[in-house]
Design an enzyme around this catalytic site. Structure first.
Site, PDB file in Angstrom:
ATOM      1  N   TYR A 106      -6.001  -1.419 -11.134  1.00 49.36           N
ATOM      2  CA  TYR A 106      -7.401  -2.218 -11.188  1.00 49.36           C
ATOM      3  C   TYR A 106      -8.118  -1.388 -11.853  1.00 49.36           C
ATOM      4  O   TYR A 106      -8.455  -0.275 -11.694  1.00 49.36           O
ATOM      5  CB  TYR A 106      -7.736  -2.666  -9.795  1.00 49.36           C
ATOM      6  CG  TYR A 106      -6.790  -3.476  -9.217  1.00 49.36           C
ATOM      7  CD1 TYR A 106      -6.542  -4.661  -9.306  1.00 49.36           C
ATOM      8  CD2 TYR A 106      -5.990  -2.925  -8.104  1.00 49.36           C
ATOM      9  CE1 TYR A 106      -5.475  -5.441  -8.624  1.00 49.36           C
ATOM     10  CE2 TYR A 106      -5.210  -3.575  -7.179  1.00 49.36           C
ATOM     11  CZ  TYR A 106      -4.986  -4.789  -7.658  1.00 49.36           C
ATOM     12  OH  TYR A 106      -4.024  -5.464  -6.712  1.00 49.36           O
ATOM     13  N   CYS A 118       3.603  10.871   7.140  1.00 42.20           N
ATOM     14  CA  CYS A 118       2.925   9.952   8.065  1.00 42.20           C
ATOM     15  C   CYS A 118       3.120  10.472   9.530  1.00 42.20           C
ATOM     16  O   CYS A 118       4.234  11.162   9.717  1.00 42.20           O
ATOM     17  CB  CYS A 118       3.366   8.448   7.977  1.00 42.20           C
ATOM     18  SG  CYS A 118       3.190   7.780   6.351  1.00 42.20           S
ATOM     19  N   ASP A 288       6.476  -6.704   1.709  1.00 38.47           N
ATOM     20  CA  ASP A 288       6.834  -6.550   0.443  1.00 38.47           C
ATOM     21  C   ASP A 288       8.393  -6.505   0.389  1.00 38.47           C
ATOM     22  O   ASP A 288       8.982  -6.328   1.621  1.00 38.47           O
ATOM     23  CB  ASP A 288       6.297  -5.088  -0.125  1.00 38.47           C
ATOM     24  CG  ASP A 288       4.775  -5.263  -0.076  1.00 38.47           C
ATOM     25  OD1 ASP A 288       4.126  -6.076  -0.994  1.00 38.47           O
ATOM     26  OD2 ASP A 288       4.116  -4.470   0.422  1.00 38.47           O
TER      27      ASP A 288
END
Length: 374
Positions: A106, A118, A288
């Protein structure tokens, strides 16, 4: 493929500490009673990263084959079933990566993928092909310098979103360095952190880490990933409170997952609990097209029906936006329930457009109302 049948818990399992603190191998999962046998998930573990932290493991009922916490974090043979529509980079990060570690999809904001590890690995992760063991733990110093140079050389970038991996895996010292470098870029005004750590490893959200999130002339936000109200344990709530009390605004991201939160009552309880923790529900993601995640996906129509039901029973403060990240990198779009239908008479333009609007109870109303209507 059927789900794994968990080994029944022993009578003393509830009082025995899990060793090690984070379960990373099929054998450790079996010893903790989370899978029947290590061999059931060895093939999955060879392909995708595995980590279940002690706080999350303690929430799992090993005797419940439908436990929603286990479904999110314990490997399942279903993950080896890759469907034709699934892809390694489902939201098109690579197509918008001008330099390693930066995704500029964007105009006014960019991702900075600072780490590739993670605290816990979600079984539905859309970056599951890019994170975990075998990936570089953190951008090299040279790559980090190139990433910051890109951000500094693009004055249209107003917001930087730290993601990965999980940026809260950084030490407080390294986090302060990263935030300090962002604050030195004049046109970067907002930094947002996307993290699962307050849920998965709440003790990592130390006062020092919270302080490191902030810098002069930079507005800091934290987006917390939570999918089920049971994840908001007392320790997780305390971690969230440490950030809220320090003046860091909190929003949430939730993934709509079959068998985890695909009913109105579960989503209602989650979003209310988040608001009570001073976390604004922000996005409800349609899952997704990551490889091996088809068993989690609902249809968009099912998701819209859930959102319509929630709108009739939740405060606007507790309602997220239901979104789809368009495969290939075209970005997010809201998947709004169908409340509006064109009711205009195409041959009559004297009164302008008119719509049929469906309320939360299924009633249909003309807008604007007819003359004299209440």
């Amino acid at each position: 493929m059927p789900r794994i049948t968990a080994r029944p818990a022993s009578p003393t399992a509830a009082v025995q500490p899990l060793r090690p603190a984070t379960l990373r191998t099929p054998q450790e999962l079996a010893e903790a009673g989370l899978v029947a046998a290590a061999t059931d998930v060895e093939a999955v573990a060879r392909r995708y990263a595995v980590a279940v932290t002690a706080p999350l493991a303690s929430l799992i009922d090993p005797a419940d084959n439908a436990d929603p916490i286990a479904r999110q974090f314990v490997p399942d043979p279903c993950e080896l079933d890759v469907r034709p529509e699934e892809r390694a980079d489902p939201i098109g990060d690579d197509a918008h990566a001008p330099v390693p570690g930066v995704v500029h999809r964007y105009p006014d904001r960019a991702l900075l993928k600072i780490v590739a590890v993670c605290a816990v690995y979600c079984r539905f992760c859309f970056r599951r092909e890019m994170v975990g063991p075998g990936a570089e733990a953190m951008l090299s110093p040279a790559a980090l310098d190139a990433a910051f140079a890109y951000l500094a050389n693009h004055p249209e970038i107003w917001e930087v979103i730290l993601t990965g991996g999980d940026p809260f895996m950084l030490s407080a010292r390294r986090m302060a360095e990263v935030v300090g470098r962002l604050s030195a870029i004049p046109h970067v005004k907002v930094v947002r952190f996307h993290t699962r750590v307050p849920i998965a490893a709440p003790d990592r959200v130390s006062p020092d880490l919270v302080q490191a999130l902030k810098a002069p002339d930079l507005a800091s936000y934290v987006a917390v990933h939570a999918n089920h109200a049971r994840e908001l344990t007392p320790d997780a709530r305390a971690a969230l409170a440490r950030m809220a009390d320090a003046g860091v605004p909190l929003v949430s991201q939730t993934v709509l997952l079959r068998g985890v939160n695909d009913d109105v009552d579960t989503l209602d309880a989650l979003f209310r609990a988040l608001v009570e923790c001073r976390v604004k529900p922000y996005y409800l993601h349609h899952p997704d097209l990551a490889p091996g995640t088809g068993h989690f996906r609902l249809s968009i129509r099912e998701g819209q029906a859930l959102m319509r039901a929630l709108r009739g029973r939740l405060s606007g403060l507790a309602l997220p936006t239901y979104v789809l990240d368009i495969p290939g990198g075209a970005g997010k779009v809201p998947l709004l329930p169908d409340h509006l239908e064109d009711a205009s008479n195409a041959g009559d333009t004297s009164t302008g457009a008119r719509f049929r609007v469906t309320d939360n109870c299924g009633g249909v109303h003309l807008y604007p109302p007819e003359d004299g209507a209440a």
